[in-house]
Design a protein around this motif. Structure first.
Motif, PDB file in Angstrom:
ATOM      1  N   GLY A 144      37.147  39.663  46.974  1.00  0.00           N
ATOM      2  CA  GLY A 144      38.025  39.081  48.123  1.00  0.00           C
ATOM      3  C   GLY A 144      37.586  39.448  49.322  1.00  0.00           C
ATOM      4  N   PHE A 145      37.534  40.789  49.462  1.00  0.00           N
ATOM      5  CA  PHE A 145      37.339  41.716  50.807  1.00  0.00           C
ATOM      6  C   PHE A 145      35.991  41.261  51.213  1.00  0.00           C
ATOM      7  CE2 PHE A 145      36.118  45.413  53.290  1.00  0.00           C
ATOM      8  CZ  PHE A 145      37.132  45.243  54.299  1.00  0.00           C
ATOM      9  N   ALA A 146      34.960  41.032  50.431  1.00  0.00           N
ATOM     10  CA  ALA A 146      33.717  40.906  50.619  1.00  0.00           C
ATOM     11  C   ALA A 146      33.680  39.556  51.337  1.00  0.00           C
ATOM     12  CB  ALA A 146      32.841  40.963  49.390  1.00  0.00           C
ATOM     13  N   MET A 147      34.280  38.713  50.447  1.00  0.00           N
ATOM     14  CA  MET A 147      34.268  37.000  51.120  1.00  0.00           C
ATOM     15  C   MET A 147      34.992  37.054  52.399  1.00  0.00           C
ATOM     16  SD  MET A 147      32.504  35.416  48.755  1.00  0.00           S
ATOM     17  CE  MET A 147      31.730  36.856  48.479  1.00  0.00           C
ATOM     18  N   ALA A 148      36.092  37.754  52.501  1.00  0.00           N
ATOM     19  CA  ALA A 148      36.690  37.661  53.913  1.00  0.00           C
ATOM     20  C   ALA A 148      35.671  38.215  54.929  1.00  0.00           C
ATOM     21  CB  ALA A 148      38.010  38.775  53.929  1.00  0.00           C
ATOM     22  N   ILE A 149      34.741  39.261  54.785  1.00  0.00           N
ATOM     23  CA  ILE A 149      33.876  39.849  55.801  1.00  0.00           C
ATOM     24  C   ILE A 149      32.936  38.651  56.095  1.00  0.00           C
ATOM     25  CG2 ILE A 149      32.059  41.314  56.294  1.00  0.00           C
ATOM     26  CD1 ILE A 149      33.774  43.223  54.831  1.00  0.00           C
ATOM     27  N   MET A 150      32.409  37.903  55.022  1.00  0.00           N
ATOM     28  CA  MET A 150      31.374  37.135  55.200  1.00  0.00           C
ATOM     29  C   MET A 150      31.855  35.722  55.996  1.00  0.00           C
ATOM     30  SD  MET A 150      28.828  38.163  54.163  1.00  0.00           S
ATOM     31  CE  MET A 150      27.737  36.645  54.496  1.00  0.00           C
ATOM     32  N   LEU A 151      33.365  35.498  55.557  1.00  0.00           N
ATOM     33  CA  LEU A 151      34.040  34.528  56.439  1.00  0.00           C
ATOM     34  C   LEU A 151      34.089  34.427  57.859  1.00  0.00           C
ATOM     35  CD1 LEU A 151      35.946  31.764  56.566  1.00  0.00           C
ATOM     36  CD2 LEU A 151      37.666  33.316  56.131  1.00  0.00           C
ATOM     37  N   THR A 163      33.726  23.001  66.408  1.00  0.00           N
ATOM     38  CA  THR A 163      33.744  22.646  65.092  1.00  0.00           C
ATOM     39  C   THR A 163      34.952  23.176  64.325  1.00  0.00           C
ATOM     40  OG1 THR A 163      32.826  22.601  62.863  1.00  0.00           O
ATOM     41  CG2 THR A 163      32.873  24.619  64.050  1.00  0.00           C
ATOM     42  N   THR A 164      35.305  22.758  63.315  1.00  0.00           N
ATOM     43  CA  THR A 164      36.746  23.041  62.745  1.00  0.00           C
ATOM     44  C   THR A 164      36.460  24.117  61.400  1.00  0.00           C
ATOM     45  OG1 THR A 164      36.811  21.217  61.121  1.00  0.00           O
ATOM     46  CG2 THR A 164      37.472  20.912  63.179  1.00  0.00           C
ATOM     47  N   MET A 165      37.490  24.168  60.790  1.00  0.00           N
ATOM     48  CA  MET A 165      37.326  25.268  59.437  1.00  0.00           C
ATOM     49  C   MET A 165      36.782  24.462  58.243  1.00  0.00           C
ATOM     50  SD  MET A 165      38.523  28.237  60.335  1.00  0.00           S
ATOM     51  CE  MET A 165      38.541  28.811  58.730  1.00  0.00           C
ATOM     52  N   ASN A 166      36.506  23.251  58.660  1.00  0.00           N
ATOM     53  CA  ASN A 166      35.778  22.243  57.485  1.00  0.00           C
ATOM     54  C   ASN A 166      34.273  22.326  57.696  1.00  0.00           C
ATOM     55  OD1 ASN A 166      38.174  21.775  56.048  1.00  0.00           O
ATOM     56  ND2 ASN A 166      38.740  20.118  57.747  1.00  0.00           N
ATOM     57  N   SER A 167      33.785  23.245  58.538  1.00  0.00           N
ATOM     58  CA  SER A 167      32.397  23.288  58.812  1.00  0.00           C
ATOM     59  C   SER A 167      31.808  23.845  57.518  1.00  0.00           C
ATOM     60  CB  SER A 167      32.282  24.151  60.025  1.00  0.00           C
ATOM     61  OG  SER A 167      30.716  24.775  60.007  1.00  0.00           O
ATOM     62  N   SER A 168      30.477  23.306  57.309  1.00  0.00           N
ATOM     63  CA  SER A 168      29.819  23.610  56.010  1.00  0.00           C
ATOM     64  C   SER A 168      29.353  24.997  56.327  1.00  0.00           C
ATOM     65  CB  SER A 168      28.356  22.647  56.038  1.00  0.00           C
ATOM     66  OG  SER A 168      27.731  22.761  57.095  1.00  0.00           O
ATOM     67  N   ASP A 169      29.155  25.548  57.399  1.00  0.00           N
ATOM     68  CA  ASP A 169      28.860  27.153  57.472  1.00  0.00           C
ATOM     69  C   ASP A 169      30.179  28.089  56.940  1.00  0.00           C
ATOM     70  OD1 ASP A 169      26.336  26.502  58.625  1.00  0.00           O
ATOM     71  OD2 ASP A 169      27.223  25.802  60.562  1.00  0.00           O
ATOM     72  N   ILE A 170      31.253  27.417  57.253  1.00  0.00           N
ATOM     73  CA  ILE A 170      32.420  28.232  56.973  1.00  0.00           C
ATOM     74  C   ILE A 170      33.215  27.924  55.619  1.00  0.00           C
ATOM     75  CG2 ILE A 170      34.860  28.958  57.841  1.00  0.00           C
ATOM     76  CD1 ILE A 170      33.950  28.287  60.580  1.00  0.00           C
ATOM     77  N   ARG A 171      33.042  26.834  55.171  1.00  0.00           N
ATOM     78  CA  ARG A 171      34.037  26.532  53.980  1.00  0.00           C
ATOM     79  C   ARG A 171      33.618  27.071  52.756  1.00  0.00           C
ATOM     80  NH1 ARG A 171      33.340  21.894  51.078  1.00  0.00           N
ATOM     81  NH2 ARG A 171      31.924  20.902  52.605  1.00  0.00           N
TER      82      ARG A 171
END
Length: 321
Positions: A144-151, A163-171
């Motif tokens: 989860g920590f690794a995913m948080a860093i990538m986010l 853009t919003t949090m629904n962006s394909s780069d973020i979601r």
């Protein structure tokens, strides 16, 4: 339900302040539990305060308060102070702006810290055998920590993009983070409930063979306490994950509420280890332990209040509290 970005942000701010009010109420009871002791509610001496738990509680409070404040500031900048083209949505969609970045970091800190501490509190209050090794739990936290860093990295890379949090780069990263958190909490709570139920069944079988009485089921109350403490938070995280998968702007109010729900779950668990609860748990444990001494193979023990810890609990586990 279709919401515009502006509507979702306003709704998110309202939901967060509502849950923040609930959180403040639990903070008062939690502070009393951590700082007072005994039937006369005297102040604890410094050596009697569980500093690790207290420092975590303060950190969760600071992060939750900070997110509420900057959320309000963000809405003021968008709806009151912004004079450029595009209106409020233009300001709110600055995904790599410092406010949006700060709120993402606050969400990540609250979830990672909350998950780590909630899991440790539950596992420390019920000493589990090696079968339920904490290594799996800690590995999921690190994932989860690794995913948080990538986010955070993905969001910061979208400079000058609206853009919003629904962006394909973020979601993809946010979905994975919420999914890991939901599964981790469900597994932790489920393992504890399963272990306690199995121990109770062994005790009931022995009691039926020795005295013929099987109607006393004290550990059912313990199971209910653990289930209630983990269900609400896990449900909020799961709903946030589902909303994120659906690409809805409802992600804003749900994510904001989940941030506050982390602190609420933490406080509720601490409150349920208050002296009155501990006295009840001690009676349950004493009943089960007296039967177990006659032959029931169990390693499950319940902590009493910090001033009455059983002598057979390892000192290193005592230091965690």
């Amino acid at each position: 339900m279709s919401l515009s970005l502006s509507e979702a942000q306003l709704l998110g701010n309202w939901f967060e302040t509502l849950t923040y009010g609930m959180y403040l109420v639990t903070c008062c009871f939690c502070a009393r539990t951590l700082l007072c002791i005994g039937p006369e509610d005297r102040w604890r001496r410094p050596s009697e305060i569980r500093w690790f738990i207290f420092s975590v509680g303060i950190t969760l409070f600071v992060v939750a308060t900070f997110d509420v404040v900057i959320g309000l500031l963000h809405n003021l900048q968008a709806f009151a102070f912004y004079t450029g083209g595009g209106g409020a949505a233009q300001e709110l969609s600055d995904i790599s702006g410092w406010i949006n970045m700060a709120r993402t970091v606050a969400q990540v800190i609250q979830m990672i810290l909350g998950d780590f501490v909630l899991a440790n509190i539950q596992m420390l209050y019920c000493l589990l055998p090696p079968l339920e090794s904490p290594n799996t739990l800690f590995n999921s936290i690190f994932r989860g920590f690794a995913m948080a860093i990538m986010l955070i990295k993905a969001q910061a890379s979208l400079k000058h993009e609206k853009t919003t949090m629904n962006s394909s780069d973020i979601r993809p990263w946010s979905e994975t983070l919420f999914c890991i958190t939901a599964v981790q909490n469900a597994l932790t709570t489920g393992l504890l409930i399963w272990r306690i139920w199995r121990v109770e069944r062994e005790i009931e079988k022995l009691r039926a063979n020795t005295s013929g009485k099987t109607n006393n089921q004290p550990f059912r109350k313990v199971i209910r306490v653990i289930a209630e403490s983990g269900f609400a938070y896990t449900l909020m995280v799961f709903l946030t994950f589902v909303i994120n998968v659906c690409k809805s702007n409802l992600i804003y109010p749900f994510a904001n509420s989940t941030l506050q729900a982390t602190g609420i779950a933490f406080n509720v668990i601490i409150m349920r280890t208050s002296p009155s609860r501990d006295e009840q748990f001690t009676v349950f444990a004493a009943n089960g332990h007296s039967v177990a001494e006659n032959g029931a193979p169990t390693r499950l023990r319940f902590r009493s209040h910090i001033t009455e810890l059983p002598a057979d609990i390892d000192d290193d586990r005592h230091q965690h509290l």
